[in-house]
Every structure is written in structure tokens, then in C-alpha cells.
Scaffold this motif. Sequence first.
Motif, PDB file in Angstrom:
ATOM      1  N   GLU A   5      65.574  29.254-112.683  1.00  0.00           N
ATOM      2  CA  GLU A   5      66.750  29.970-112.173  1.00  0.00           C
ATOM      3  C   GLU A   5      66.867  31.016-113.199  1.00  0.00           C
ATOM      4  O   GLU A   5      66.534  30.937-114.561  1.00  0.00           O
ATOM      5  CB  GLU A   5      68.153  29.061-112.215  1.00  0.00           C
ATOM      6  N   PHE A   6      67.681  32.245-112.855  1.00  0.00           N
ATOM      7  CA  PHE A   6      68.013  33.442-113.956  1.00  0.00           C
ATOM      8  C   PHE A   6      68.733  32.652-115.274  1.00  0.00           C
ATOM      9  O   PHE A   6      68.263  32.951-116.371  1.00  0.00           O
ATOM     10  CB  PHE A   6      68.803  34.360-113.379  1.00  0.00           C
ATOM     11  N   LYS A  63      55.736  39.709-118.436  1.00  0.00           N
ATOM     12  CA  LYS A  63      54.765  38.790-118.179  1.00  0.00           C
ATOM     13  C   LYS A  63      55.419  37.209-118.337  1.00  0.00           C
ATOM     14  O   LYS A  63      55.349  36.623-117.380  1.00  0.00           O
ATOM     15  CB  LYS A  63      53.717  38.752-119.128  1.00  0.00           C
ATOM     16  N   MET A  64      56.305  37.127-119.300  1.00  0.00           N
ATOM     17  CA  MET A  64      56.841  35.576-119.416  1.00  0.00           C
ATOM     18  C   MET A  64      58.024  35.555-118.205  1.00  0.00           C
ATOM     19  O   MET A  64      57.979  34.488-117.639  1.00  0.00           O
ATOM     20  CB  MET A  64      57.395  35.460-120.919  1.00  0.00           C
ATOM     21  N   ILE A  65      58.679  36.477-118.267  1.00  0.00           N
ATOM     22  CA  ILE A  65      59.711  36.337-117.146  1.00  0.00           C
ATOM     23  C   ILE A  65      59.374  36.207-115.634  1.00  0.00           C
ATOM     24  O   ILE A  65      59.628  35.641-114.963  1.00  0.00           O
ATOM     25  CB  ILE A  65      60.793  37.697-117.154  1.00  0.00           C
ATOM     26  N   VAL A 123      66.760  42.815-114.391  1.00  0.00           N
ATOM     27  CA  VAL A 123      66.165  44.031-114.570  1.00  0.00           C
ATOM     28  C   VAL A 123      64.676  44.068-114.879  1.00  0.00           C
ATOM     29  O   VAL A 123      63.941  44.857-114.105  1.00  0.00           O
ATOM     30  CB  VAL A 123      67.030  44.863-115.704  1.00  0.00           C
ATOM     31  N   ALA A 124      64.267  43.210-115.814  1.00  0.00           N
ATOM     32  CA  ALA A 124      62.842  43.030-116.248  1.00  0.00           C
ATOM     33  C   ALA A 124      62.079  42.638-115.070  1.00  0.00           C
ATOM     34  O   ALA A 124      60.831  42.818-115.071  1.00  0.00           O
ATOM     35  CB  ALA A 124      62.683  42.254-117.197  1.00  0.00           C
ATOM     36  N   LEU A 125      62.445  41.467-114.565  1.00  0.00           N
ATOM     37  CA  LEU A 125      61.903  41.093-113.376  1.00  0.00           C
ATOM     38  C   LEU A 125      61.646  42.186-112.065  1.00  0.00           C
ATOM     39  O   LEU A 125      60.394  42.141-111.677  1.00  0.00           O
ATOM     40  CB  LEU A 125      62.802  39.601-112.738  1.00  0.00           C
TER      41      LEU A 125
END
Length: 169
Positions: A130-131, A118-120, A147-149
Motif C-alpha cells: 500500500e502507499f 524503480k523501487m516504488i 507522483v513517482a509511481l
Amino acid sequence: MKQQEFLNIVLPFRDKMYRLARRILVSTDEAEDAVQEVLLKLWKGKERMSNYKNPEAFAMTMTKNYCLDRLKSKQAGHLKIVHSNYQSPHARLQDQVEANDGVRMVFEIMETLPEQQKMIIQLRDVEQYEFDEIAEILGMKPTAIRVALSRARKAVREALIKKYNYGVS
């Protein structure tokens, strides 16, 4: 550090802090309180502000941590994440209703994601970080962020498809 210097550094990203706090907490009041608390902590430590490589990332990290701590506190048992409605002044009424429904649906689906995802997705897709910045804020590696995104976007996409197909695959 003088007050004006501090304000010149902090004010440009205060709205981002608020949006992140709003994403994590229940209400505008809670989010405003959280941002005020973080700004107060930053002000108290203003002499160390020049030591931070990225004051914005540091402030966002503080905001995230404060909000999560707030959610864990006993007084915050009633808190949950909410989102304000999207509005476009130039859209036709039908388009505006559809856009509002679609955005509302996406944010409702985002609510079901694990906290980290959710935060990502908030930081990347809503706040446009940016990443590397997200990695610094969340204390993760950029690869893990990607990966999480990806997983979060896939979950949102699948849930949207399911809702638009009325549960028919």
C-alpha cells in the motif's frame, strides 16, 4: 524474544525482502546474502522488535538500505539489477513466449528508470504494498509516492508503445 517468536514475525515477509534485494542487486546469491545479513541484524536487535509499529516495513527498509549500501561499496562495482523470467505452466507455447517477452521487456524498461521510481514500482506493482507502507519503507510522503509511481508507469508505458511500434510514433 525467543527464536520461534522471531521466526513467526519475520518468516512471512522474508520472500518479499528477497525479491526487493533481487530487484536492487545483481544475482540470487547477492540477494540471498543481503537477506541473510538483514535477518542477522534483526536477530541481534530482536529485543527491540516489539517497539516497531510495523516490523515488515522496518525489515524492508533495512533491506533496501543494505542493498543500496552494497551497490555503493567498491566490491560491488560489477553489480547491476536483473530479473528472472516469468513462467506460466498453463499457457500455450506461443502465449508463453509472448508473455515472457512482454514481461522481460517491462523489466528491461524498469531498469532504465531512476532508482527511486524503480523501487516504488517494484514495491507497489510487484510486491503489492500500500502507499502508506511504501512511504514508510522509503521515508517519503504518500503523495510523492503516487507522483513517482505515475511517472514511472508513464515512462514504462511510453517505452513499451515505442518498442511495439518499432520506434514509429
